[in-house]
Motif scaffolding. Sequence first.
Motif, short mmCIF file in Angstrom:
data_model
loop_
_atom_site.label_atom_id
_atom_site.label_comp_id
_atom_site.label_asym_id
_atom_site.label_seq_id
_atom_site.Cartn_x
_atom_site.Cartn_y
_atom_site.Cartn_z
N GLY A 1 1.02 -1.29 0.03
CA GLY A 1 0.01 -0.15 0.00
C GLY A 1 0.85 1.08 -0.05
O GLY A 1 0.47 2.27 -0.70
N THR A 2 2.13 1.14 0.85
CA THR A 2 2.85 2.22 0.85
C THR A 2 3.64 2.60 -0.28
O THR A 2 3.72 3.77 -0.68
CB THR A 2 3.91 2.33 2.10
OG1 THR A 2 3.04 2.09 3.17
CG2 THR A 2 4.78 3.55 1.95
N MET A 3 4.11 1.61 -1.30
CA MET A 3 4.80 1.80 -2.20
C MET A 3 3.79 2.08 -3.51
O MET A 3 4.29 2.74 -4.53
CB MET A 3 5.50 0.51 -2.61
CG MET A 3 6.38 0.06 -1.47
SD MET A 3 7.53 1.58 -0.71
CE MET A 3 8.28 2.14 -2.40
N ALA A 4 2.47 1.59 -3.43
CA ALA A 4 1.55 2.06 -4.24
C ALA A 4 1.42 3.60 -4.40
O ALA A 4 1.49 4.43 -5.25
CB ALA A 4 0.28 1.31 -4.05
N PHE A 5 1.48 4.08 -2.98
CA PHE A 5 1.05 5.43 -2.83
C PHE A 5 2.44 6.24 -3.37
O PHE A 5 2.55 7.54 -3.84
CB PHE A 5 1.05 5.78 -1.15
CG PHE A 5 0.60 7.20 -0.89
CD1 PHE A 5 1.45 8.13 -0.42
CD2 PHE A 5 -0.82 7.47 -0.90
CE1 PHE A 5 1.13 9.57 -0.47
CE2 PHE A 5 -1.42 8.73 -0.80
CZ PHE A 5 -0.46 9.66 -0.32
N HIS A 6 3.54 5.60 -2.96
CA HIS A 6 4.86 6.28 -3.52
C HIS A 6 5.02 6.22 -5.03
O HIS A 6 5.56 7.43 -5.74
CB HIS A 6 5.85 5.46 -3.05
CG HIS A 6 7.39 5.83 -2.97
ND1 HIS A 6 8.11 5.78 -4.19
CD2 HIS A 6 8.05 6.62 -2.08
CE1 HIS A 6 9.21 6.50 -3.93
NE2 HIS A 6 9.32 6.87 -2.72
N ALA A 7 4.51 4.96 -5.91
CA ALA A 7 4.45 5.03 -7.27
C ALA A 7 3.77 6.25 -7.80
O ALA A 7 3.92 6.72 -8.99
CB ALA A 7 4.25 3.81 -7.54
N PHE A 8 2.47 6.39 -7.10
CA PHE A 8 1.52 7.50 -7.54
C PHE A 8 2.17 8.70 -7.41
O PHE A 8 2.01 9.73 -8.48
CB PHE A 8 0.54 7.66 -6.55
CG PHE A 8 -0.58 8.41 -7.09
CD1 PHE A 8 -1.59 8.46 -8.45
CD2 PHE A 8 -1.11 9.54 -6.34
CE1 PHE A 8 -2.50 9.45 -8.69
CE2 PHE A 8 -2.05 10.53 -6.66
CZ PHE A 8 -2.56 10.35 -8.14
N PHE A 9 3.23 9.16 -6.60
CA PHE A 9 3.58 10.33 -6.36
C PHE A 9 4.81 10.62 -7.81
O PHE A 9 4.96 11.49 -8.26
CB PHE A 9 4.50 10.54 -5.14
CG PHE A 9 5.50 11.56 -5.10
CD1 PHE A 9 5.17 12.83 -4.72
CD2 PHE A 9 6.99 11.24 -5.41
CE1 PHE A 9 5.96 13.77 -4.82
CE2 PHE A 9 7.97 12.19 -5.26
CZ PHE A 9 7.50 13.53 -5.12
#
Length: 656
Positions: free
Chosen positions: A555-563
Amino acid sequence: MLGPAALLAVAVLTTVAGLAFSGGAAPLQLQDPGPAVRWGLPIAKLFVDLGAAGMIGALVLAIWALSPKKPEFDAALDVAAASAAVLTVASAATALFTFLDVTGEPLDLGDAFGQKLGQFLTSIPLGQAWLTTTLIAAAVTVLCFAVRNHTALVFVAVLAVVSLVPLAQQGHAAGAAGHNAAVTALGLHLVFAAAWLGGLLTLVLLQGRLGARLPVVLARYSSVALISFIVVAVSGYASAALRIGDWPQLTTPYGVLVIGKVAALIALGLFGALQRRWLIARITRGVASEGADAASRGRGTFWLLVVIELGFMGIASGLAAALARTATPVSEDAAGTLARTPAEILTGEPLPPAPDWWRYFTEWNPDLIWLLAAGFGIFFYLAGVRRLRRRGDSWPVYRTILWVAGLLLLAWVTSGGISAYEQYLFSSHMLGHMLLTMGIPVLLVPGAPVTLAARAIHRRDDGSRGGREWILLAVHSRFASIIANPIVAAVLFAGSLWVFYYSPLFRWTMLDHIGHEWMIAHFLITGYLFVQSLIGIDPVPYRLPYAFRLVLLLGTMAFHAFFGLSIMLSSGILLADWYGAMGWGTDALLDQQLGGGIAWSIGEIPTVALAITVAMQWSRSDEKESKRRDRHADRTGDSELEEYNARLQALAERDG
């Protein structure tokens, strides 16, 4: 009181002699402020240095070496309070002398003079710096009397160190190329020289209260002095290199004073080595076995050497005060000749060669703070491993390799090609960000430094706090339990991306060197906390089950990728007035989109590594749990299983 008197007398005489030799107090051709200001300003700065040394040195000694259960602790805080008061008065006097020196105004008690002085202190950066130092020193004076809690004193010591930040920003190279390096070097020099000199001065003032504890306290101070000596030597060399330039400039008055200061530093290093290798052991043997006469002779030799050492410290302090008023071979106006391109105007630095992949490994922009942090981190880690091995304990080799590799990578990111180009290219900045927040923590966390420290550092039993006590106190504090919580760590890790790049914080880190250092520390700490919550070995208040760790990671890395994607698809330039003026004809928008691609793609590599590590730890945990149950079954003869089967049989019979 012979030691402090010798220090003060030698420091004042050396300052006067240095100014006379270098011409630092010679009359000015235009707007000469008069002899009282020309001589009074460096003397006032000398008392600023001595007051800061007594304040910081006494606080460091109280926090690190002394026990709150002993009278020595309160006495050290009294020394810190008195030294802070000296710093307050000396800073105020320096502010006044600086105003008279800069403006050429005669001293007057009229309203017009007061208005001009007030405007200087509140509106001009130089005056604001001295006003800030004066106010912080006054606050530390009060806090040293009011605060006696061991833990709270750490924050008082941090405030005391902050009082030197304005002084570090007033160096000779403040307006020239190399300003950031000059601020860093001067700041480190001031802080660690203060801890070194002030600690020894405090020991002298506390000699009557230490008694038989002198060898123990002296050994703890010697560790501080050794670290301070290394930092002072390295930062002093860096400062001298920036201000002197070429070797032939050593023949100038400034160069001669630098040579004198180096000679005093070498002498102090020899005194420190003599103290650590011979004198402490002699005093300890005298106290333990050779009787009162032997101990008394050892103390007599010790105090004689301390007086001589304080004399050399006075020479170094006096030369430092004289150097502050001596013209440097490298002119402060050198930055004016560099203002050829917009990039050089904004950064104050000469534009480095156009980047290519090879230059990222050959260009250097050293940051002493992180170079020294990496060096000391590797040394103390290896020393801890060596101590464990010598007593027969084991420590996995892979942990040592990962820790050393992580700190070497930190040194390269903060001082290598990435550091050289990150001011000019957003892509370089983002590459450094990704390595700081994801690459380096993935290497450092498996090194388990807290576990190593808890096992390798000796426990203290006299009420004082050493490295082991302070580390464990910090790890088990309430604040640590909050920020180390996996959910909080994930929010800090991912949320700070958006807050940082879409707020004034980003601009602050570009314009202010302190902001830049804060940025490095922030990214490194938030990344470390996040990785620690997933694969950490060191103790934490709470860990998620392995399945939830994987969910949190994804979940955190998906947020990171979206950034990263948002940066790639952006049609506007972040800090357009900065990155838009940088480079070598580089398209700033394309470079920013490349930076977004780095944030999106580079971040996936540590993600995969973390996911694999979590899965492996999960598998090992299940295997360990299975083996534990098998051993328990072997010991009890499957009593739990037999009891369960009997219960099922009883239920079946009842139903029948």
